[in-house]
Design a protein around this motif. Structure first.
Motif, PDB file in Angstrom:
ATOM      1  N   ARG A   1      23.023 -33.596  34.305  1.00 53.85           N
ATOM      2  CA  ARG A   1      24.205 -33.906  33.495  1.00 53.85           C
ATOM      3  C   ARG A   1      24.207 -33.104  32.196  1.00 53.85           C
ATOM      4  O   ARG A   1      25.259 -32.655  31.740  1.00 53.85           O
ATOM      5  N   LEU A   2      23.026 -32.920  31.595  1.00 51.60           N
ATOM      6  CA  LEU A   2      22.961 -32.180  30.338  1.00 51.60           C
ATOM      7  C   LEU A   2      23.337 -30.717  30.552  1.00 51.60           C
ATOM      8  O   LEU A   2      23.938 -30.082  29.673  1.00 51.60           O
ATOM      9  N   ASP A   3      23.007 -30.178  31.700  1.00 51.74           N
ATOM     10  CA  ASP A   3      23.351 -28.794  32.003  1.00 51.74           C
ATOM     11  C   ASP A   3      24.865 -28.575  31.978  1.00 51.74           C
ATOM     12  O   ASP A   3      25.348 -27.497  31.642  1.00 51.74           O
ATOM     13  N   SER A   4      25.626 -29.625  32.331  1.00 51.36           N
ATOM     14  CA  SER A   4      27.090 -29.490  32.387  1.00 51.36           C
ATOM     15  C   SER A   4      27.776 -29.914  31.097  1.00 51.36           C
ATOM     16  O   SER A   4      29.011 -29.869  31.004  1.00 51.36           O
ATOM     17  N   ALA A   5      27.011 -30.354  30.080  1.00 51.31           N
ATOM     18  CA  ALA A   5      27.607 -30.811  28.821  1.00 51.31           C
ATOM     19  C   ALA A   5      28.315 -29.659  28.112  1.00 51.31           C
ATOM     20  O   ALA A   5      27.779 -28.557  28.014  1.00 51.31           O
ATOM     21  N   ARG A   6      29.496 -29.936  27.619  1.00 53.53           N
ATOM     22  CA  ARG A   6      30.268 -28.936  26.889  1.00 53.53           C
ATOM     23  C   ARG A   6      30.327 -29.226  25.401  1.00 53.53           C
ATOM     24  O   ARG A   6      30.753 -28.393  24.606  1.00 53.53           O
ATOM     25  N   VAL A   7      29.947 -30.446  25.002  1.00 58.99           N
ATOM     26  CA  VAL A   7      29.952 -30.845  23.601  1.00 58.99           C
ATOM     27  C   VAL A   7      28.622 -31.513  23.276  1.00 58.99           C
ATOM     28  O   VAL A   7      28.142 -32.337  24.052  1.00 58.99           O
ATOM     29  N   MET A   8      28.041 -31.155  22.134  1.00 61.96           N
ATOM     30  CA  MET A   8      26.870 -31.853  21.615  1.00 61.96           C
ATOM     31  C   MET A   8      27.301 -32.528  20.318  1.00 61.96           C
ATOM     32  O   MET A   8      27.601 -31.861  19.321  1.00 61.96           O
ATOM     33  N   ALA A   9      27.390 -33.858  20.345  1.00 62.85           N
ATOM     34  CA  ALA A   9      27.804 -34.612  19.168  1.00 62.85           C
ATOM     35  C   ALA A   9      26.587 -35.247  18.520  1.00 62.85           C
ATOM     36  O   ALA A   9      25.680 -35.721  19.216  1.00 62.85           O
ATOM     37  N   PHE A  10      26.578 -35.275  17.177  1.00 60.18           N
ATOM     38  CA  PHE A  10      25.443 -35.821  16.435  1.00 60.18           C
ATOM     39  C   PHE A  10      25.903 -36.941  15.510  1.00 60.18           C
ATOM     40  O   PHE A  10      26.968 -36.856  14.906  1.00 60.18           O
ATOM     41  N   ASP A  11      25.086 -37.972  15.403  1.00 63.39           N
ATOM     42  CA  ASP A  11      25.195 -38.897  14.284  1.00 63.39           C
ATOM     43  C   ASP A  11      24.683 -38.146  13.052  1.00 63.39           C
ATOM     44  O   ASP A  11      23.925 -37.183  13.179  1.00 63.39           O
ATOM     45  N   LYS A  12      25.087 -38.590  11.854  1.00 59.34           N
ATOM     46  CA  LYS A  12      24.656 -37.860  10.658  1.00 59.34           C
ATOM     47  C   LYS A  12      23.342 -38.395  10.087  1.00 59.34           C
ATOM     48  O   LYS A  12      22.308 -37.735  10.155  1.00 59.34           O
ATOM     49  N   THR A  13      23.378 -39.630   9.589  1.00 54.67           N
ATOM     50  CA  THR A  13      22.241 -40.164   8.851  1.00 54.67           C
ATOM     51  C   THR A  13      21.059 -40.430   9.772  1.00 54.67           C
ATOM     52  O   THR A  13      21.168 -41.174  10.745  1.00 54.67           O
ATOM     53  N   GLY A  14      19.924 -39.802   9.490  1.00 54.50           N
ATOM     54  CA  GLY A  14      18.718 -39.984  10.281  1.00 54.50           C
ATOM     55  C   GLY A  14      18.615 -39.050  11.469  1.00 54.50           C
ATOM     56  O   GLY A  14      17.565 -38.948  12.087  1.00 54.50           O
TER      57      GLY A  14
END
Length: 823
Positions: A487-500
């Motif tokens: 599934r990660l191989d097909s990911a088109r977006v990497m979203a991040f939380d900010k704090t921590g």
């Protein structure tokens, strides 16, 4: 119909039992259902799969208890073996899921608790033709030990087979190449005598080292479920049987067809044994990562007792034991530092190369290496509860996973062997009808049987998963669920939380500007002195950045504004711009610096000395080292990068600008993060989300792949598919890098395995004979088949050399360089 008895959870009263009973009775195909509250057991008579019962109880709010059982299996050699074992397990009532790993020779079976005995599962597999036993806790066979034993046995059998085959092969092949040798053999032994020697040596090969093929393959053939061993058994027995008839009953064959192929049968067995030995050796190397992790645990631990220090096996450690760790020693288990100060090398667990300072109250991880200082550590986790043990468990679970890409290969392989038998029969029939005679029909049929072995197909996916997830663990990336690899191989977006996640999660001094005539370091010492008794996060940030902090002479708090203090004979004001305005301090010399700080979403802390503005210190949640490089690397990979934060929009956008992130969602509540992920999915495609807090758990579960920062909360980690044990943003890049490398490796293996069979089966059947006059020898077919599997294994082992996707970013300086204001 079958009767199932299994455990039901969540019931507290008779009403609960009644609702659970009605939920089960409502499942189509259930003839009768009853639930006993006292024993917490359900009894169901049904012809439906156990998954239907599980789903019904889950919907009703009373989940069925589930148990995971592991089996050790012998005799599996290809993907068709895996399919048959899984089919035998899935056919048992109470089994929810069965996954078999060809590489580790194990099966993991999920059952309704109490519905089927573990021994029954092992018996079902054994009855299917593959001896099995239950693996229980510490008594489970060590895969590495089993693989070493298998490799040693195959080596021994290959040597014996080779020694018996060599005279036959050299005599036959040498006789074709050197006429004098052929005449010499016939002149001494005679043709019949030479054939008799071949018969004796070849028979010894078949009943000795080659017996493994017949012991497994022929019973499965009789049951109508042939496997790769069946193909080898049929091919070699055909060559041996035909030759035996030609030797002892030549009158049964036409005079032109009286020839022997003993050398073909002997060489086929020898070559396939050689291939399996090479496979076993390669398989032994696939588990190197787990063995490396397990080897990190020291054998002995030095523990404080009433009678002094004693050394005990680390397996005997108890929670609460106090350990003494000498310089350079490995730490035996997870714990808290009681006394001492040292730097600890944690790269083997986190993937981060820089040693981490440890002092009183710091946590240490078992398996890491102590530096130059001595430590006293209280054990906080032992045995299976340690970080290292949990990492090993995660890796083992991921290595046993079956990816969606493997489903197609499994379906093909399940029908492949029967299809090969049909093709073989057609090949022999066509050659008998249109070809030169029986000899050519035999050679073509045996060649098809041998070359069609689907070993490479069965190994194509599991060995890549095993090597890839093991290497990922060494890089600080733990795949809790193997499916996340695909599934990660097909990911088109990497979203991040900010704090921590992108930031360190605590305020820190990030910038300092001194007014003309003042020194930033000196002012910081004075301000930190004034803040010594404060527990405010901003005060802690100033204290952490300062050095040689003196004691204050007096301190007076000014609520909501800051404080007044006297330090080393100097009168100080420390606080906000409002405090300076109230006290009549002119802040004009630092107005530009204050504006820049506020624009960058930093909190300015102003310090006045003896009524004159002296310095402005910017305090902010510092961006993690390497975060900018990680974001840039993701963009180079063609992945969209987004940030989802509950912080104020100005702060979030300032951080995003600094990191180069284009898509920002700010002031978002936990449930809003789920909506933000859905919006990103609609706009770009599959989403991977990285976070660390309890409020990130819903988003981690919603994303196609959830990546939890290993320094975060247990709730976040349990909701995630991947754990980044180092806590660094670079871990997300490494996770994507490993995923793409493993999937690329799997595709290469599958293309080779399928392409090999599709291309060479027609050649073995003789389609080139009318054009070239060449017919593939069964011996060459056996060699090609063995090399195909070795190629797949060798290709997968290249993943062991996989490097981190990022060069390590230089650590950020703890103390920012002061700047002097131009005003």
């Amino acid at each position: 119909m079958s009767v199932l008895r299994f455990e039901v959870t969540g019931m507290t009263c008779g009403g609960c039992a009644g609702r659970a009973e009605r939920a089960l009775a409502g499942v189509p195909g259930v003839a009768e259902a009853s639930v006993n509250l006292a024993t917490r057991m359900a009894t169901v008579e049904t012809d439906k799969p156990a998954t239907d019962l599980r789903d019904a109880l889950k919907t009703a709010g009373y989940p069925a208890a589930e148990t995971r059982i592991r089996l050790s299996i012998d005799g599996m050699s290809c993907a068709s073996c895996v399919g048959r074992v899984e089919k035998a397990l899935a056919a048992l009532p109470g089994v929810l899921d069965a996954r078999v790993n060809l590489t580790t020779q194990t099966a993991e079976v999920l059952i309704l608790t109490g519905s089927v005995a573990p021994a029954t599962l092992a018996q079902a597999v054994t009855k299917a033709g593959y001896p099995a036993q239950v693996m229980e806790g510490d008594t489970a066979p060590d895969p590495a030990h089993r693989q070493a034993e298998e490799a040693a046995a195959l080596k021994r059998q290959t040597v014996i087979a080779g020694a018996l085959t060599l005279p036959v092969f050299l005599g036959v092949m040498g006789g074709h190449l050197i006429p004098a040798l052929h005449h010499g053999i016939n002149g001494t032994l005679g043709q019949t005598g030479w054939w008799l020697v071949q018969f004796v040596l070849t028979t010894l090969v078949l009943i000795g080292p080659g017996r493994r093929f017949y012991r497994i393959g022929l019973p499965l053939l009789a049951k109508g479920t042939p496997d790769m061993n069946s193909l080898v058994a049929l091919g070699t027995l055909a060559a041996w049987g035909y030759s035996t008839v030609a030797l002892f009953a030549p009158a049964l064959l036409p005079e032109t067809a009286r020839a022997v192929y003993f050398e073909a049968a002997a060489v086929i067995v020898t070559l396939i044994l050689l291939g399996r030995w090479l496979e076993a050796r390669a398989k032994g190397r696939t588990g190197a990562a787990i063995r490396h992790l397990l080897d990190l645990r020291p054998d002995l631990a030095r523990v404080e007792r009433d009678n002094g220090l004693v050394e005990i096996p680390f397996t005997d450690l108890q929670k609460g034991d106090v350990l003494q760790i000498r310089p350079g020693e490995r730490i035996a288990t997870d714990g808290i530092v009681l006394t001492g100060r040292s730097y600890v090398e944690e790269s083997m667990v986190t993937g981060e190369p820089a040693p981490v300072e440890k002092s009183e109250g710091a946590q240490v991880v078992g398996g890491t290496v102590n530096g130059a200082g001595a430590l006293r550590v209280r054990a906080e986790a032992v045995g299976a509860d340690t970080v290292l043990s949990r990492i090993v468990a995660m890796v083992e679970q991921a290595q046993g996973a079956k990816l969606p890409i493997q489903a197609l290969a499994d379906k093909v392989v399940l029908w492949f062997v029967p299809a090969v038998l049909v093709i073989t029969a057609l090949t022999v029939l066509v050659w008998l009808t249109f070809g030169p005679g029986l000899t050519h029909a035999l050679v073509a049929g045996v060649s098809v049987l041998i070359i069609a072995c689907p070993c490479a197909m069965g190994l194509a996916t599991p060995v890549s998963i095993m090597v890839g997830t093991g290497r990922a663990a060494e890089l600080g990336v733990l795949f809790r669920k193997g499916e996340a690899l695909q599934r990660l191989d097909s990911a088109r977006v990497m979203a991040f939380d900010k704090t921590g996640t992108l930031t360190e999660g605590r305020p820190a001094l990030v910038h300092a500007v001194a007014a003309k005539g003042f020194d930033a370091d000196t002012i910081l010492r004075l301000a930190a002195s004034a803040e010594q008794s404060s527990e405010h996060p901003i005060a802690r940030a100033l204290l952490q950045a300062a050095r040689d902090v003196p004691a204050p002479e007096e301190v007076t708090a000014i609520p909501g504004h800051g404080l007044r203090a006297r330090v080393e004979g100097q009168d100080l004001l420390v606080g906000t711009a409002r405090l300076m305005a109230r006290e009549g301090v002119d802040t004009t010399p630092l107005s530009d610096a204050m504006f820049d700080m506020e624009t960058a979403a930093q909190t300015p802390v102003l310090v006045a000395v003896n009524g004159h503005i002296a310095a402005a210190f910017a305090v902010a949640d510092r961006i993690k080292p390497g975060a900018r490089d990680a974001i840039a690397a993701l963009k180079r990979e063609g992945v969209e990068v987004a940030m989802i934060s509950g912080d104020a929009r100005a702060v979030a956008q300032a951080i995003a600008r600094d990191l180069g992130i284009d898509h920002v969602e700010a002031e978002v509540l936990p449930e809003g993060k789920v909506e933000a992920i859905r919006a990103l999915r609609e706009k770009f495609g599959p989403v991977a989300f990285a976070g660390d807090g309890i409020n990130d758990a819903p988003a981690l579960a919603e994303a196609e792949v959830g990546l939890a920062i290993g320094t975060g909360t247990d709730v976040a980690i349990e909701s995630a598919d991947v754990v980044l044990s180092s806590g660094a943003v670079a871990g997300a890049v490494n996770a994507l890098h490993v995923s793409r490398a493993v999937m690329r490796n799997i595709r290469q293996n599958l293309v080779w395995a399928f392409g090999y069979n599709v291309a060479l089966i027609p050649v073995a059947a003789g389609v080139l004979y009318p054009l070239t006059g060449l017919l593939l020898s069964p011996m060459l077919a056996a060699g090609a088949m063995a090399l195909s599997s070795v190629f797949v294994l060798t290709n997968a082992l290249r993943l062991r050399r996989l490097q981190s996707a990022l060069a390590e970013a230089p650590a950020a300086a703890l103390m920012p360089q002061p700047q002097e204001a131009t005003a």
